[in-house]
Scaffold this motif. Sequence first.
Motif, mmCIF file in Angstrom:
data_model
loop_
_atom_site.group_PDB
_atom_site.id
_atom_site.type_symbol
_atom_site.label_atom_id
_atom_site.label_comp_id
_atom_site.label_asym_id
_atom_site.label_seq_id
_atom_site.Cartn_x
_atom_site.Cartn_y
_atom_site.Cartn_z
ATOM 1 N N LEU A 162 0.765 -1.145 -0.011
ATOM 2 C CA LEU A 162 -0.013 0.034 0.113
ATOM 3 C C LEU A 162 0.996 1.199 0.021
ATOM 4 O O LEU A 162 1.799 1.486 0.963
ATOM 5 C CB LEU A 162 -0.964 -0.132 1.184
ATOM 6 C CG LEU A 162 -1.725 1.291 1.517
ATOM 7 C CD1 LEU A 162 -2.998 1.187 0.171
ATOM 8 C CD2 LEU A 162 -2.594 1.083 2.817
ATOM 9 N N VAL A 163 0.830 2.120 -0.806
ATOM 10 C CA VAL A 163 1.615 3.218 -1.173
ATOM 11 C C VAL A 163 0.668 4.478 -1.352
ATOM 12 O O VAL A 163 -0.535 4.451 -1.778
ATOM 13 C CB VAL A 163 2.554 3.163 -2.314
ATOM 14 C CG1 VAL A 163 3.658 1.888 -2.024
ATOM 15 C CG2 VAL A 163 1.646 2.986 -3.717
ATOM 16 N N THR A 164 1.262 5.651 -0.963
ATOM 17 C CA THR A 164 0.577 7.058 -1.432
ATOM 18 C C THR A 164 0.713 7.114 -2.904
ATOM 19 O O THR A 164 1.355 6.895 -3.596
ATOM 20 C CB THR A 164 1.559 8.243 -0.644
ATOM 21 O OG1 THR A 164 2.686 8.138 -1.369
ATOM 22 C CG2 THR A 164 1.574 7.969 0.727
ATOM 23 N N ASN A 165 -0.564 7.951 -3.412
ATOM 24 C CA ASN A 165 -0.830 8.041 -4.785
ATOM 25 C C ASN A 165 -1.673 9.220 -4.653
ATOM 26 O O ASN A 165 -2.091 9.367 -5.906
ATOM 27 C CB ASN A 165 -1.667 6.738 -5.289
ATOM 28 C CG ASN A 165 -1.569 6.814 -6.974
ATOM 29 O OD1 ASN A 165 -0.285 7.051 -7.305
ATOM 30 N ND2 ASN A 165 -2.498 6.611 -7.692
ATOM 31 N N GLY A 166 -1.514 10.294 -3.883
ATOM 32 C CA GLY A 166 -2.242 11.546 -4.050
ATOM 33 C C GLY A 166 -1.738 12.250 -2.884
ATOM 34 O O GLY A 166 -1.103 12.095 -1.937
#
Length: 164
Positions: free
Chosen positions: A113-117
């Motif tokens: 799970l990663v940041t995307n915004g």
Amino acid sequence: PFKGCLYFGLMLTPDGPKVIEYNCRFGDPETQVVLPLLESDLLTVMEATTNGTLDKTDVKFSDGAAACVILASGGYPLAYEKGKEITGLTAGQLNAADVTVYHAGTAIKDGRLVTNGGRVLGVTATANTLPEALKKAYAATESIHFDKLHKRSDIGARALAAMQ
């Protein structure tokens, strides 16, 4: 004819509340503090809105309070990096009753799970009172981590001051 949700954002000023925006959508994080308090079935409310029977539909909200703290990427709303791994959301790590974590700017990359915004997560807590809801929401954010995480520390401060 318009059928839907009309939302208006307010800004508290020394001269009283001022309307700063109108929207006809469920915005975030505004909706993230309204829906947890909705006791009625959301689909029933939406169907009644669509078919023109909302006036005959019992829409109930709980008497409690909700608070949402946004976890944003460092640099938001301007330039921010994506792809920072998010930790602390697995069962056992986020042990808080009455807390919901809404994903806004997240993605799965290589199984992580990663940041995307810019707005990454909305951490919302419900409780009997606003001070309790804020305390729960902030406590829940403490277990969540990603590089360059930013959160405001003043969420709800004006409302709490107005209550005193």
